[in-house]
Design an enzyme around this catalytic site. Sequence first.
Site, PDB file in Angstrom:
ATOM      1  N   ARG A  27       0.851  -1.197   0.000  1.00  0.00           N
ATOM      2  CA  ARG A  27       0.000   0.000   0.000  1.00  0.00           C
ATOM      3  C   ARG A  27       0.880   1.238   0.000  1.00  0.00           C
ATOM      4  O   ARG A  27       2.097   1.160   0.113  1.00  0.00           O
ATOM      5  CB  ARG A  27      -1.024   0.007   1.137  1.00  0.00           C
ATOM      6  CG  ARG A  27      -0.648  -0.559   2.461  1.00  0.00           C
ATOM      7  CD  ARG A  27       0.426   0.161   3.189  1.00  0.00           C
ATOM      8  NE  ARG A  27       0.150   1.563   3.363  1.00  0.00           N
ATOM      9  CZ  ARG A  27       1.067   2.467   3.660  1.00  0.00           C
ATOM     10  NH1 ARG A  27       2.343   2.123   3.821  1.00  0.00           N
ATOM     11  NH2 ARG A  27       0.757   3.744   3.805  1.00  0.00           N
ATOM     12  N   GLY A  28       0.239   2.394  -0.085  1.00  0.00           N
ATOM     13  CA  GLY A  28       0.963   3.661  -0.221  1.00  0.00           C
ATOM     14  C   GLY A  28       0.912   4.040  -1.692  1.00  0.00           C
ATOM     15  O   GLY A  28       1.339   3.268  -2.553  1.00  0.00           O
ATOM     16  N   GLN A  85      -2.380   2.132   9.898  1.00  0.00           N
ATOM     17  CA  GLN A  85      -1.084   2.298   9.236  1.00  0.00           C
ATOM     18  C   GLN A  85      -0.145   3.188  10.068  1.00  0.00           C
ATOM     19  O   GLN A  85       1.066   3.043   9.982  1.00  0.00           O
ATOM     20  CB  GLN A  85      -1.266   2.910   7.842  1.00  0.00           C
ATOM     21  CG  GLN A  85      -1.984   2.014   6.844  1.00  0.00           C
ATOM     22  CD  GLN A  85      -3.481   2.260   6.821  1.00  0.00           C
ATOM     23  OE1 GLN A  85      -4.075   2.745   7.791  1.00  0.00           O
ATOM     24  NE2 GLN A  85      -4.118   1.924   5.712  1.00  0.00           N
ATOM     25  N   ASP A 112      -3.116  10.961  -2.100  1.00  0.00           N
ATOM     26  CA  ASP A 112      -3.337   9.897  -3.081  1.00  0.00           C
ATOM     27  C   ASP A 112      -3.687  10.450  -4.456  1.00  0.00           C
ATOM     28  O   ASP A 112      -3.502   9.776  -5.468  1.00  0.00           O
ATOM     29  CB  ASP A 112      -4.433   8.945  -2.604  1.00  0.00           C
ATOM     30  CG  ASP A 112      -3.909   8.042  -1.496  1.00  0.00           C
ATOM     31  OD1 ASP A 112      -3.801   8.520  -0.356  1.00  0.00           O
ATOM     32  OD2 ASP A 112      -3.552   6.886  -1.792  1.00  0.00           O
ATOM     33  N   LYS A 154      -5.880   9.460   2.936  1.00  0.00           N
ATOM     34  CA  LYS A 154      -6.459   8.535   3.918  1.00  0.00           C
ATOM     35  C   LYS A 154      -7.589   9.197   4.704  1.00  0.00           C
ATOM     36  O   LYS A 154      -7.470  10.333   5.139  1.00  0.00           O
ATOM     37  CB  LYS A 154      -5.339   8.105   4.873  1.00  0.00           C
ATOM     38  CG  LYS A 154      -5.723   7.129   5.963  1.00  0.00           C
ATOM     39  CD  LYS A 154      -6.201   5.809   5.418  1.00  0.00           C
ATOM     40  CE  LYS A 154      -5.159   5.161   4.569  1.00  0.00           C
ATOM     41  NZ  LYS A 154      -5.659   4.642   3.308  1.00  0.00           N
TER      42      LYS A 154
END
Lengths: 341, 341
Positions: A50-51, A189, A230, A241
């Site tokens: 992820r990321g 996270q 994102d 997020k």
Amino acid sequence: MMLILSTPAIQYNKGHLSVLNQQKLPLEEEWIDCSTPEDMVEMIQSLKVRGAPLIGIAALLALAQLVERGANRDSIIAAARLLRQSRPTAVNLAHSIDRVLKRLDEESDHFKAVLSCVKEIVQEDIALCEAMSAAGAKIIQKGENLLTYCNTGCLATVGTGTALGVIKEAHRQSKCIHVYACETRPLLQGGRLTAWELTNAKIPHTLICDNMAGYLMSLGKIDRVLVGADRIARNGDFANKIGTYSLAVLAHHHRIPFYVVAPYTTFDAGCPDGSHIVIEERCANEVRGVKGVLSQMIWSPADTPVYNPAFDVTPSSLVTAYIMDRGQLKKEELQTSFEKS
Amino acid sequence: MMLILSTPAIQYNKGHLSVLNQQKLPLEEEWIDCSTPEDMVEMIQSLKVRGAPLIGIAALLALAQLVERGANRDSIIAAARLLRQSRPTAVNLAHSIDRVLKRLDEESDHFKAVLSCVKEIVQEDIALCEAMSAAGAKIIQKGENLLTYCNTGCLATVGTGTALGVIKEAHRQSKCIHVYACETRPLLQGGRLTAWELTNAKIPHTLICDNMAGYLMSLGKIDRVLVGADRIARNGDFANKIGTYSLAVLAHHHRIPFYVVAPYTTFDAGCPDGSHIVIEERCANEVRGVKGVLSQMIWSPADTPVYNPAFDVTPSSLVTAYIMDRGQLKKEELQTSFEKS
């Protein structure tokens, strides 16, 4: 093809691709082999990798693997399209894939086209992180208390990171910073990955629940907020997020500078503003308990209805500045800066 | 003494006192016997029994038990003082204990003094809840989406509750409301207890993580916020579960009405403003993972430093009105209202 990556999250060596399962960090360091693009789609969707920037690279490495295993042009293009759709909100994935597809269009040798393009993008991602870190660290004053959100470090990119890259660079420059890391429900996270990175990097830090950030601000304990992104729309609105928007409003209320740290690959020139960003919704059990961290634990009534957007959109009016690989930009400068390039 | 209580959280019958362990709800309904004031202190400190009004009553029932088991005046006074200190932030506990101590001072028969006073306070608490529910339900319009925080229902009082009492009354009046319940990290009183109460009461609801509230507000999905309080200062500043302050700022930013629902016993005339309220800090593992919900699960690095205030303080400037047993009050009316009584 061999690649030396700064991230501990992914390894690639002559068609052998493996991913550090981020769902199990920091409790377990489990490496999972990826053999097909479908494997990678599953790993991206289940957040094992992820990321926003890292997802873009991970998808490319799955294509590189396919190429090195002798796939033909058609199956590479089909796989590229499959990977492109694996998650909707982060734009870096689409950017990376589109670059490979364009290169395939221009270059008849598909082996060379894919591998050279992937290598380029990987090296670029590392360089982008360095440029952001340098640009961001300049802004940070000695002794500041920084608030960060989610994970935006070397587990989210193949370089040192975006927002957390800036923080690590400020620490390297002996700025005596202290970091408040929000745990970032539901997938934690911050509590799992950022706390792990900060511990490893020996950066003074304190973990808090997301709902404590406002109170810390009211006590004067936060000097600056740094988050990743994102997708950044043309007007500067950005998706990140879930929970980022609340932090931006809280920072605004307390007149605390709020920075978005992202590479140019996060800018989506095709997206006029935040209302055009698709927000992914995820499964209810992530909110009813904790899912995927070694085991699953549900603490709410089993059938409790849940709302679980993975991201939210923050309007550009709440952003002090964007720290990008090309330096610090005001929202008015974003579009012009990207038109020039 | 026998007592009929509206709460499912505590039972008292002729010196037999037992508590529903709220740390295990909703996964398990475990009843724990309380035999001594020290038992009750432990249950209060470990949050097996929680909720500002309920703690006040639970402590009184431990005193009633002591009296019914033949304790003398001195040991009752000592136990009262011990119980009074078990948690610092909620004022209801101190209020209840002080009333019993005062009655003991006035009345030579300590058996009668304690039991009559406890009975009175219990009945009053039930009546206060009814008065608040009636006052609050008036404000709620048909079809509204209400946001609430922590647990303020029949698990937090011996009546129907404070903020959640209002919500249940609005539902009973067929106002077609829908509730967004914040999970309330770290101890998840929203995800565990409020979701359980709303499920039992068949009230349409959606569980969210605390960091999602701001985004919902930005989407226009919240019409009104209702929270409880642990202590209200003379100027209207109030302490409540950590995260309340962030919600108040977010509601203010979005011009959403924000109500504090509390009985007069939560008002602390001796406290001039929020800066005088002592905020309890709790242990780090509550934030490093989940503690006390059936088992313990830690997902952060084991030695990650943590900040874990159990409450925060919200200034009166962010409060639309206080819904109290004596009706809806503006902050300017608070002090006058309590001087009169």
